[in-house]
Design an enzyme around this catalytic site. Structure first.
Site, mmCIF file in Angstrom:
data_model
loop_
_atom_site.group_PDB
_atom_site.id
_atom_site.type_symbol
_atom_site.label_atom_id
_atom_site.label_comp_id
_atom_site.label_asym_id
_atom_site.label_seq_id
_atom_site.Cartn_x
_atom_site.Cartn_y
_atom_site.Cartn_z
ATOM 1 N N GLY A 1 -6.879 -10.048 7.195
ATOM 2 C CA GLY A 1 -7.348 -11.416 6.969
ATOM 3 C C GLY A 1 -6.541 -12.112 5.891
ATOM 4 O O GLY A 1 -6.192 -11.490 4.892
ATOM 5 N N ARG B 1 -3.195 -8.538 13.078
ATOM 6 C CA ARG B 1 -3.820 -7.212 13.159
ATOM 7 C C ARG B 1 -3.127 -6.496 14.303
ATOM 8 O O ARG B 1 -2.935 -7.074 15.367
ATOM 9 C CB ARG B 1 -5.324 -7.350 13.411
ATOM 10 C CG ARG B 1 -6.030 -8.156 12.312
ATOM 11 C CD ARG B 1 -7.538 -8.099 12.457
ATOM 12 N NE ARG B 1 -8.177 -9.201 11.749
ATOM 13 C CZ ARG B 1 -8.615 -9.132 10.489
ATOM 14 N NH1 ARG B 1 -8.463 -8.037 9.790
ATOM 15 N NH2 ARG B 1 -9.207 -10.174 9.931
ATOM 16 N N ASP C 1 -8.453 -3.197 2.903
ATOM 17 C CA ASP C 1 -8.473 -1.727 3.025
ATOM 18 C C ASP C 1 -7.832 -1.235 4.319
ATOM 19 O O ASP C 1 -7.206 -0.174 4.340
ATOM 20 C CB ASP C 1 -9.888 -1.179 2.843
ATOM 21 C CG ASP C 1 -10.795 -1.505 3.997
ATOM 22 O OD1 ASP C 1 -10.698 -2.637 4.508
ATOM 23 O OD2 ASP C 1 -11.601 -0.642 4.384
ATOM 24 N N THR D 1 -7.660 -9.972 -0.294
ATOM 25 C CA THR D 1 -8.816 -10.158 0.607
ATOM 26 C C THR D 1 -9.880 -10.937 -0.140
ATOM 27 O O THR D 1 -10.058 -10.733 -1.342
ATOM 28 C CB THR D 1 -9.389 -8.803 1.086
ATOM 29 O OG1 THR D 1 -10.652 -9.030 1.723
ATOM 30 C CG2 THR D 1 -9.604 -7.825 -0.054
ATOM 31 N N ASP E 1 -12.995 -10.623 0.156
ATOM 32 C CA ASP E 1 -14.262 -9.888 0.049
ATOM 33 C C ASP E 1 -14.487 -9.191 -1.291
ATOM 34 O O ASP E 1 -15.613 -8.798 -1.592
ATOM 35 C CB ASP E 1 -14.362 -8.841 1.162
ATOM 36 C CG ASP E 1 -14.693 -9.477 2.505
ATOM 37 O OD1 ASP E 1 -15.120 -10.648 2.508
ATOM 38 O OD2 ASP E 1 -14.508 -8.816 3.539
ATOM 39 N N ASP F 1 -13.862 -6.210 -2.068
ATOM 40 C CA ASP F 1 -14.530 -4.934 -1.789
ATOM 41 C C ASP F 1 -13.613 -3.720 -1.983
ATOM 42 O O ASP F 1 -13.828 -2.677 -1.385
ATOM 43 C CB ASP F 1 -15.092 -4.940 -0.356
ATOM 44 C CG ASP F 1 -14.015 -5.209 0.684
ATOM 45 O OD1 ASP F 1 -12.878 -5.539 0.300
ATOM 46 O OD2 ASP F 1 -14.310 -5.098 1.881
ATOM 47 N N ARG G 1 -18.687 -8.718 5.077
ATOM 48 C CA ARG G 1 -19.167 -7.853 6.158
ATOM 49 C C ARG G 1 -19.855 -6.609 5.614
ATOM 50 O O ARG G 1 -20.844 -6.154 6.153
ATOM 51 C CB ARG G 1 -17.998 -7.416 7.049
ATOM 52 C CG ARG G 1 -17.725 -8.348 8.204
ATOM 53 C CD ARG G 1 -16.406 -7.986 8.840
ATOM 54 N NE ARG G 1 -15.339 -8.058 7.844
ATOM 55 C CZ ARG G 1 -14.105 -7.605 8.024
ATOM 56 N NH1 ARG G 1 -13.771 -7.025 9.142
ATOM 57 N NH2 ARG G 1 -13.196 -7.733 7.072
HETATM 58 P P1 ATP Z 1 -9.495 -7.812 5.552
HETATM 59 O O1 ATP Z 1 -10.299 -6.984 4.575
HETATM 60 O O2 ATP Z 1 -9.218 -9.163 5.039
HETATM 61 O O3 ATP Z 1 -10.052 -7.800 6.958
HETATM 62 P P2 ATP Z 1 -7.707 -5.646 6.196
HETATM 63 O O4 ATP Z 1 -6.397 -5.274 5.661
HETATM 64 O O5 ATP Z 1 -8.842 -4.702 5.911
HETATM 65 O O6 ATP Z 1 -8.039 -7.111 5.671
HETATM 66 P P3 ATP Z 1 -7.680 -4.855 8.993
HETATM 67 O O7 ATP Z 1 -7.684 -5.675 10.227
HETATM 68 O O8 ATP Z 1 -8.758 -3.855 8.813
HETATM 69 O O9 ATP Z 1 -7.609 -5.880 7.769
HETATM 70 O O10 ATP Z 1 -6.283 -4.061 8.910
HETATM 71 C C1 ATP Z 1 -5.046 -4.728 9.080
HETATM 72 C C2 ATP Z 1 -4.110 -3.875 9.884
HETATM 73 O O11 ATP Z 1 -3.862 -2.648 9.197
HETATM 74 C C3 ATP Z 1 -4.643 -3.430 11.253
HETATM 75 O O12 ATP Z 1 -4.472 -4.423 12.240
HETATM 76 C C4 ATP Z 1 -3.783 -2.209 11.525
HETATM 77 O O13 ATP Z 1 -2.501 -2.555 12.014
HETATM 78 C C5 ATP Z 1 -3.642 -1.597 10.134
HETATM 79 N N1 ATP Z 1 -4.662 -0.560 9.994
HETATM 80 C C6 ATP Z 1 -5.980 -0.713 9.761
HETATM 81 N N2 ATP Z 1 -6.615 0.473 9.742
HETATM 82 C C7 ATP Z 1 -5.682 1.413 9.979
HETATM 83 C C8 ATP Z 1 -5.689 2.826 10.099
HETATM 84 N N3 ATP Z 1 -6.810 3.542 9.967
HETATM 85 N N4 ATP Z 1 -4.511 3.441 10.347
HETATM 86 C C9 ATP Z 1 -3.367 2.752 10.467
HETATM 87 N N5 ATP Z 1 -3.279 1.423 10.376
HETATM 88 C C10 ATP Z 1 -4.414 0.752 10.137
#
Ligand code: ATP
Length: 321
Positions: A11, A72, A103, A126, A128, A130, A172
């Protein structure tokens, strides 16, 4: 070290551009070239990259969103996808990577480091808030201000019409935004995923507020609470027979020009990330704790839980009499 790369993933959050700018300008000062990877991990696999110099990030510190775009990627979740991405990094001569995201993005960065031996540093981007290992994440302060601005406006109309407003804010899995906004916005009640008060308790509290002479009420609900704001609104209407409205603030909380705090946080962390990579530090998130730059092992950022501030929770309850 001659070349590093930077990307934004997951995000978007206000202040990501300030972080990119800090990474690019610190690198330039320290004699490193920077490759900007567009669309997060997708661009790393699809070779969507651009060289970034100090002038390329001019006029970006005040802009929301991310100039590198974000995405993503499902493909990156597999070891095969990550092998392609790492191969590209090696081809480009990249010796270190800065990942700005939440994360999920840190999980990906961690695997890139452990499976492919790519030095990585995470920056907490992010709204959040979190992530364990930093008091605040980049974008959080701006998101709180945006939600608060909306709540102030809803209170004007709520007070004029003597109406109850149930406002859903982002979060969330975490109630950080909801709690800060509830205290700063003088909300009558707040529901967070960490401490889901029974809806009946909230309804009882709203009812008793009305009996004590309150003519309108604002109830803040974090999106992670089961049923969201609409479930709370229905319960209030059933119990009081009064009109109540739901407002879901949604994605407006992600946008806008970053606050001064978010710009300063992003600038400090971006600078620290580059210096850390040069010092051969990797596999960590760079955060700010008690106003000092700190480094936390990436897995700790999602495995250890950053609890909401319980004092703030109690403060919200005390002041809503
Ligand atoms: P936000 O908290 O704002 O949603 P985020 O970084 O947590 O941000 P995610 O969509 O969970 O957002 O993760 C971003 C990208 O990181 C995913 O689309 C994926 O490509 C990669 N990713 C997430 N989880 C994993 C995982 N367990 N292993 C490998 N790559 C991952």
């Amino acid at each position: 070290m001659k070349k590093i790369a930077v990307l934004t993933s997951g995000g978007d959050a206000p202040g990501m551009n300030a972080a990119i700018r800090a990474v690019v300008r610190t690198s330039h000062t320290r004699g490193l070239e920077v490759l900007g990877i567009r669309r997060g991990y997708t661009g790393m696999m699809d070779k969507d990259v651009t060289i970034l110099g100090p002038r390329d990030v001019a006029n970006t510190i005040q802009r929301g969103g991310t100039i590198l775009l974000t995405a993503r990627s499902h493909r990156f979740r597999s070891p095969e996808g990550r092998a392609i991405a790492a191969q590209n990094l090696r081809e480009w001569g990249v010796e270190g990577l800065v990942v700005i995201g939440g994360d999920g993005s840190f999980h990906g960065a961690h695997y890139l480091q452990t499976e492919q031996n790519i030095p990585v540093i995470g920056l907490p981007g992010t709204i959040d808030n979190d992530l364990y290992g930093t008091d605040y994440t980049i974008g959080y302060d701006t998101a709180v201000m945006t939600a608060l601005d909306a709540i102030d406006k809803l209170r004007d109309t709520g007070a004029s019409h003597e109406r109850i407003f149930v406002v859903e804010v982002m979060g969330r899995h975490a109630g950080h935004i909801a709690l800060d906004v509830a205290v700063a916005g003088g909300a009558e009640e707040v529901l967070i995923p960490e401490d889901p008060l029974a809806i009946e308790q909230v309804v009882a509290s709203v009812k008793s507020g009305l009996e004590r002479g309150k003519s309108s009420s604002i109830v803040v609900v974090a999106e992670g609470v089961e049923g969201g704001a609409e479930a709370v609104r229905k319960a209030i209407v059933e119990a009081t027979g009064l009109e109540a409205r739901t407002t879901i603030l949604g994605h407006i909380q992600r946008g806008g020009s970053p606050s001064a705090r978010d710009r300063v946080l992003a600038s400090r962390l971006g600078e620290a990330a580059v210096n850390a990579l040069i010092d051969r530090v990797s596999g960590v998130m760079c955060g700010l704790v008690n106003n000092n730059v700190t480094f936390t092992a990436l897995p700790d950022t999602w495995e250890k839980r950053k609890d909401v501030n319980r004092d703030l929770y109690n403060c919200a309850k005390t002041l809503s009499i």
